[in-house]
Design a protein around this motif. Structure first.
Motif, PDB file in Angstrom:
ATOM      1  N   THR A 195      66.451  33.271  34.519  1.00 20.38           N
ATOM      2  CA  THR A 195      66.080  32.410  35.985  1.00 20.38           C
ATOM      3  C   THR A 195      65.925  32.760  37.260  1.00 20.38           C
ATOM      4  O   THR A 195      65.962  32.680  37.888  1.00 20.38           O
ATOM      5  CB  THR A 195      66.751  31.036  35.673  1.00 20.38           C
ATOM      6  N   ALA A 229      62.709  36.089  38.426  1.00 20.06           N
ATOM      7  CA  ALA A 229      60.908  35.767  38.556  1.00 20.06           C
ATOM      8  C   ALA A 229      60.289  34.967  37.586  1.00 20.06           C
ATOM      9  O   ALA A 229      59.461  34.221  37.210  1.00 20.06           O
ATOM     10  CB  ALA A 229      60.269  37.275  39.609  1.00 20.06           C
ATOM     11  N   THR A 230      60.737  36.014  36.860  1.00 18.77           N
ATOM     12  CA  THR A 230      60.167  35.806  35.411  1.00 18.77           C
ATOM     13  C   THR A 230      60.383  34.167  34.382  1.00 18.77           C
ATOM     14  O   THR A 230      59.954  33.821  33.751  1.00 18.77           O
ATOM     15  CB  THR A 230      60.755  36.887  34.123  1.00 18.77           C
ATOM     16  N   ARG A 255      72.570  31.212  34.319  1.00 21.10           N
ATOM     17  CA  ARG A 255      73.379  32.195  34.473  1.00 21.10           C
ATOM     18  C   ARG A 255      73.779  31.721  36.247  1.00 21.10           C
ATOM     19  O   ARG A 255      74.664  32.079  36.758  1.00 21.10           O
ATOM     20  CB  ARG A 255      73.623  33.664  34.134  1.00 21.10           C
ATOM     21  N   THR A 256      72.478  32.277  36.710  1.00 16.33           N
ATOM     22  CA  THR A 256      72.994  32.290  38.485  1.00 16.33           C
ATOM     23  C   THR A 256      71.323  31.392  38.857  1.00 16.33           C
ATOM     24  O   THR A 256      70.392  32.094  38.516  1.00 16.33           O
ATOM     25  CB  THR A 256      73.124  33.413  39.230  1.00 16.33           C
ATOM     26  N   ARG A 281      68.114  37.820  46.746  1.00 15.84           N
ATOM     27  CA  ARG A 281      67.746  38.517  46.419  1.00 15.84           C
ATOM     28  C   ARG A 281      65.816  38.499  45.803  1.00 15.84           C
ATOM     29  O   ARG A 281      65.896  37.325  46.484  1.00 15.84           O
ATOM     30  CB  ARG A 281      67.960  37.766  44.755  1.00 15.84           C
ATOM     31  N   ARG A 282      65.249  38.514  45.141  1.00 23.46           N
ATOM     32  CA  ARG A 282      63.314  38.576  44.684  1.00 23.46           C
ATOM     33  C   ARG A 282      64.131  36.997  44.555  1.00 23.46           C
ATOM     34  O   ARG A 282      64.174  35.874  44.000  1.00 23.46           O
ATOM     35  CB  ARG A 282      63.394  39.037  43.850  1.00 23.46           C
ATOM     36  N   TRP A 334      69.550  43.292  40.462  1.00 24.20           N
ATOM     37  CA  TRP A 334      68.125  44.783  40.341  1.00 24.20           C
ATOM     38  C   TRP A 334      68.002  45.066  41.281  1.00 24.20           C
ATOM     39  O   TRP A 334      68.139  46.774  41.972  1.00 24.20           O
ATOM     40  CB  TRP A 334      67.166  44.324  39.498  1.00 24.20           C
ATOM     41  N   ASN A 342      73.968  44.163  31.370  1.00 19.79           N
ATOM     42  CA  ASN A 342      73.913  44.735  30.184  1.00 19.79           C
ATOM     43  C   ASN A 342      73.924  45.847  29.532  1.00 19.79           C
ATOM     44  O   ASN A 342      73.009  46.389  28.629  1.00 19.79           O
ATOM     45  CB  ASN A 342      72.002  43.252  29.665  1.00 19.79           C
TER      46      ASN A 342
HETATM   47  P1  NA7 Z   1      65.633  39.263  36.195  1.00 17.69           P
HETATM   48  O1  NA7 Z   1      65.218  38.763  38.594  1.00 17.69           O
HETATM   49  O2  NA7 Z   1      66.255  40.795  36.786  1.00 17.69           O
HETATM   50  O3  NA7 Z   1      66.216  38.042  36.519  1.00 17.69           O
HETATM   51  C1  NA7 Z   1      67.498  38.254  35.402  1.00 17.69           C
HETATM   52  C2  NA7 Z   1      67.634  36.790  34.910  1.00 17.69           C
HETATM   53  O4  NA7 Z   1      68.291  36.869  33.475  1.00 17.69           O
HETATM   54  C3  NA7 Z   1      68.974  36.146  35.837  1.00 17.69           C
HETATM   55  O5  NA7 Z   1      68.451  35.104  36.070  1.00 17.69           O
HETATM   56  C4  NA7 Z   1      69.718  36.974  35.527  1.00 17.69           C
HETATM   57  O6  NA7 Z   1      71.282  36.172  35.410  1.00 17.69           O
HETATM   58  C5  NA7 Z   1      69.722  36.875  33.503  1.00 17.69           C
HETATM   59  N1  NA7 Z   1      70.128  37.409  32.474  1.00 17.69           N
HETATM   60  C6  NA7 Z   1      70.279  39.055  32.216  1.00 17.69           C
HETATM   61  N2  NA7 Z   1      71.087  39.256  31.650  1.00 17.69           N
HETATM   62  C7  NA7 Z   1      72.276  37.461  30.705  1.00 17.69           C
HETATM   63  C8  NA7 Z   1      72.693  37.553  30.026  1.00 17.69           C
HETATM   64  N3  NA7 Z   1      73.629  38.307  29.044  1.00 17.69           N
HETATM   65  N4  NA7 Z   1      73.296  35.958  29.925  1.00 17.69           N
HETATM   66  C9  NA7 Z   1      72.647  35.472  30.483  1.00 17.69           C
HETATM   67  N5  NA7 Z   1      72.060  35.873  31.805  1.00 17.69           N
HETATM   68  C10 NA7 Z   1      71.252  36.804  31.665  1.00 17.69           C
HETATM   69  O7  NA7 Z   1      64.348  39.906  36.748  1.00 17.69           O
HETATM   70  P2  NA7 Z   1      62.964  39.422  36.261  1.00 17.69           P
HETATM   71  O8  NA7 Z   1      62.201  39.389  34.708  1.00 17.69           O
HETATM   72  O9  NA7 Z   1      63.068  37.563  36.144  1.00 17.69           O
HETATM   73  O10 NA7 Z   1      62.221  39.667  37.395  1.00 17.69           O
HETATM   74  C11 NA7 Z   1      62.106  40.927  37.945  1.00 17.69           C
HETATM   75  C12 NA7 Z   1      61.755  42.242  38.612  1.00 17.69           C
HETATM   76  O11 NA7 Z   1      59.863  41.780  37.660  1.00 17.69           O
HETATM   77  C13 NA7 Z   1      61.221  40.467  39.669  1.00 17.69           C
HETATM   78  O12 NA7 Z   1      61.903  40.666  40.371  1.00 17.69           O
HETATM   79  C14 NA7 Z   1      59.371  41.123  40.164  1.00 17.69           C
HETATM   80  O13 NA7 Z   1      59.651  41.590  41.153  1.00 17.69           O
HETATM   81  C15 NA7 Z   1      59.195  41.819  38.905  1.00 17.69           C
HETATM   82  P3  NA7 Z   1      72.044  36.837  36.428  1.00 17.69           P
HETATM   83  O14 NA7 Z   1      70.764  36.478  37.960  1.00 17.69           O
HETATM   84  O15 NA7 Z   1      71.731  37.645  35.785  1.00 17.69           O
HETATM   85  O16 NA7 Z   1      73.450  36.184  36.230  1.00 17.69           O
END
Ligand code: NA7
Length: 537
Positions: A187, A189-190, A210-211, A330-331, A493, A500
């Protein structure tokens, strides 16, 4: 012995044909260089080539995002929406490639496997996945800060019988959700952009969260011909403003602090920002919301109230309100009716903090509570940000040292564009460049690299390298710039956390978080002083 330049295959190899690679190609051609671009994808566009997931679009105003370097390009391209969708942006970049006749120097479907510096001869030997090699005096990486997708570490991913895909590896063919039971994991931005789109047609959408993140309204709308004429006439002002603002967006922080105004004025200002399109509420808010805990609590409370107003089921609303980080740390995903999605009967929110995923099974996803039968799983799980694309290529510098080893505890760079021990390698959007409104940073990086290579050409210099002292001084500046930011206390990030990936569970200094003007001031000074801080020969 320095290999005469005519004996390398190319004067410069650029890795990547996204926004930075394309513009760098244009500029290096102007220097009269023989350039080859190696691109892993089947077409130009980088981020906009790969991220074809439903709902992908800009969060920066389209007209502040396009290239600014060509008056002709600005004159002929019409944006049709204030925040353009991915297909339009890809068309734009394809148009740029055609207009400047770039494809003849780009080799597609060519993933770079390794790049090894050859001290004797002063050139890079670049090898592709298919085993072919090329030599080049200079190597410019244009591989993107968010381009190495990561799947979640969940057992059984390969056992799923239905369709599954990471958002950054979305198929080129249309994907239908009609009548399907779809899961979205992630959840950020993507994920937010994907969820609000999939919810429109899927039979059942299950969001595995998750968050939660603090999402703000995008308020996109169409641009008609007349409005485009008006926008076009203000391009000089638009780009001037982007030069002046903190992160190159049209928005920049208000001069006032949160507590400089009365509670009523504060509320009214937050309401105004919430009703305006784009990142204003994040980067155009009171000047202390990202550094002062009490100030941050005010805007976070305002955003939480908005979520409660928009989501009908109070229990779901509470699950969508972030608890472990304040607004803007966060973003901030920008959204269009995202929260209303959770009022739809075909959408279910699964809170992974209550019921974690145990594994992916043949028929779907198993959490600690139950099994979810699915036809499709969409992984919106993000990227190995900032350094991931570097780690995936075997870069070897002086004496065969590996960049991945040097950066195992975190990247160390010189102005984000050079690395000690890796001569003649210049990075566009490398770790510790100013990010923000990305194309503005790209144009600056490309012009800086181009000026450096022109300087060297004019003096018949063939080797440039960052020094240890230069790197140390720059990393100190990066550290200083991040002091006091609440985002330092949050996993994302921004702070280099990706659960992961092994060894990436702890926060580190991953990015330059100072202002773009200070970044440019620093880099301009380096150039003005004849790159004295770098080793040139
Ligand atoms: P993000 O912002 O890194 O989001 C990844 C999402 O995936 C985030 O909600 C994570 O939860 C979730 N996530 C990652 N691994 C897991 C696992 N193992 N289980 C459940 N959920 C998980 O990536 P985006 O592609 O949305 O955006 C990246 C950037 O690209 C964005 O900021 C723009 O500038 C363009 P978490 O928050 O880690 O608990």
């Amino acid at each position: 012995m320095t290999l005469p330049i005519s004996e390398t295959d190319f004067d410069a190899v650029i890795i990547g044909a996204g926004m930075s690679g394309l513009y760098q190609l244009i500029r290096l051609r102007e220097l009269g260089m023989r350039v080859r671009v190696f691109e892993a994808g089947g077409g130009v566009g980088g981020t906009w080539y790969w991220n074809r997931y439903p709902g992908a679009r800009f969060d920066s105003e389209s007209y502040s995002y396009g290239y600014s370097f060509s008056k002709e390009l600005l004159a002929e391209w019409d944006w049709t929406e204030h925040f353009a969708p991915q297909p339009e942006t890809l068309r734009y970049l394809e148009h740029v490639a055609d207009r400047f006749d770039l494809r003849r120097d780009i080799q597609f479907d060519s993933r770079v496997r390794s790049a090894h510096w050859q001290e004797e001869g002063r050139f890079w030997r670049v090898a592709l996945e298919d085993g072919t090699t090329a030599t080049s005096r200079f190597l410019v990486t244009a591989i993107g800060p968010l381009s190495a997708p990561t799947l979640p570490r969940i057992d059984g991913i390969d056992s799923f019988n239905g369709e599954s895909c990471h958002t950054a590896r979305w198929p080129h063919e249309p994907v239908s959700f009609d009548g399907k039971r779809v899961a979205v994991i992630g959840t950020g931005a993507t994920g937010v952009q994907t969820i609000q789109e999939v919810a429109k047609t899927a039979k059942q959408l299950t969001v595995f969260q998750r968050t939660p993140n603090w999402c703000a309204p995008l308020l996109n709308r169409k641009i008609d011909k007349e409005e485009m004429v008006r926008i076009r006439s203000t391009y000089p002002d638009i780009f001037r403003r982007c030069q002046e603002t903190f992160a190159c967006f049209l928005h920049t922080a208000d001069p006032r602090g949160t507590f400089d105004v009365t509670p009523e004025e504060r509320e009214a200002f937050f309401e105004k920002l919430y009703a305006e399109p784009g990142f204003g509420i994040w980067v155009g808010n009171f000047n202390d919301i990202l550094t002062n805990r009490e100030a941050n609590a005010q805007i976070s409370d305002f955003m939480a109230r908005k979520i409660r107003q928009r989501v009908k089921d109070p229990a779901i609303a509470e699950k969508l309100i972030p608890r472990n980080h304040g607004f803007g740390t966060r973003r901030v995903p920008l959204e269009t009716r995202y929260y209303e999605v959770y009022n739809q009967p075909n959408v279910e929110l699964v809170d992974l903090t209550e019921t974690p995923i145990e594994r992916v099974i043949r028929s779907g996803i198993r959490t600690t509570a139950r099994d979810y039968d699915l036809d499709m799983i969409i992984y919106a799980t993000g990227f190995d940000a900032l350094t991931g694309a570097f780690d995936r290529i075997d870069f070897r510098g002086v004496d065969g040292r590996r960049l991945k080893d040097d950066w195992s505890e975190g990247a160390e760079t010189y102005v984000g564009m050079a690395v000690e021990g890796f001569p003649n390698m210049l990075m566009l959007l490398g770790p510790h460049t100013a990010l923000g409104n990305i194309p503005r940073s790209i144009e600056y990086n490309v012009d800086w690299v181009t000026d450096l290579l022109r300087f060297m050409r004019d003096r018949e210099l063939t080797r440039v390298e960052a020094t240890g002292e230069g790197v140390e001084a720059w990393m100190e500046m990066v550290e200083r710039a991040s002091e006091g930011l609440l985002s330092n206390e949050v996993n994302s990030w921004f702070t280099g956390v990706n659960t992961n990936i092994d060894g990436r569970h702890n926060r580190r200094l991953s990015r330059y978080s100072g202002s773009a003007p200070s970044y440019r001031e620093r880099c301009n000074a380096v150039a003005k002083e004849g790159y004295k801080e770098m080793l040139l020969s």
